[in-house]
Write a protein that holds these residues in place. Structure first.
Motif: not given
Length: 212
Positions: A131-136, A138-145, A186-197
């Motif tokens: 999650v730290r790599k994703l945040e670096r 440009g991804w934002s963590l979301v969810g109920e907490r 490509d934008l969607v495919r690349d984005g989902w690939s980056r979320l694979a971990p």
């Protein structure tokens, strides 16, 4: 049909729906929804299936049975992968663009498995690195907490912020200007690939199938 991106009319349609979420507006603009939203979204889903498996295109009507908000239509068009349990990728098209993401949402058992894994001396740091790599990037963590901390969780837990989540995802928004042509695939495919971990970790430790 080959995916060619989303025309400007798709975003104008949803801007209008946000202002006038009525059956009159919907039926008066249904041809725009069919040609500029639904058809390209179905083509996008089909193009993604080779890499990510079956992709579901959701219906536009809201389920208002248990909601005080009786607006009949969703102000976005969503697609999701059919992944293990309640874990998977998603994309939502709306007036503001396309929101890409992945994560999990589930019941008490899944939340328990999630927190057990976050607490684990090996699996928890793995998720923290993901999650730290994703945040670096440009991804934002979301969810109920929770506002505080789970029962029994010490105040000095090294991953307290992650322990608070009852559902967890990562997402980012792409504006309409990036979605108008075939390169949006490509934008969607690349984005989902980056979320694979993240998805792999959640499938391994949160979904019932992964824990068997």
């Amino acid at each position: 049909m080959k995916f060619q991106g989303f025309p400007d009319r798709a975003f104008h349609f949803y801007a209008g729906l946000e202002e006038d979420n009525t059956r009159e507006y919907w039926h008066g603009h249904k041809d725009v929804y069919d040609t500029c939203v639904r058809t390209p979204m179905e083509a996008l889903a089909e193009a993604l299936e080779k890499r990510f498996g079956p992709v579901k295109v959701w219906r536009p009507q809201r389920d208002t049975r248990f909601s005080n908000d009786k607006s009949p239509y969703k102000t976005h068009q969503g697609i999701t992968t059919e992944s293990a349990g309640s874990v998977g990728y998603y994309a939502q098209l709306s007036a503001e663009g396309m929101r890409l993401g992945a994560g999990f949402h589930g019941g008490t058992e899944q939340v328990g498995r999630y927190r057990e894994a976050v607490d684990h001396e090996r699996y928890g740091p793995d998720l923290e690195r993901i999650v730290r790599k994703l945040e670096r990037d440009g991804w934002s963590l979301v969810g109920e907490r929770l506002r505080t901390r789970p029962r029994g969780c010490p105040a000095d837990h090294p991953r307290l912020e992650l322990m608070r989540y009852r559902s967890l995802g990562a997402e980012r928004l792409h504006p309409p200007a990036e979605l108008g042509g075939p390169r949006a695939l490509d934008l969607v495919r690349d984005g989902w690939s980056r979320l694979a971990p993240l998805v792999d970790w959640l499938e391994a430790h949160v979904s019932e199938e992964g824990r068997r």
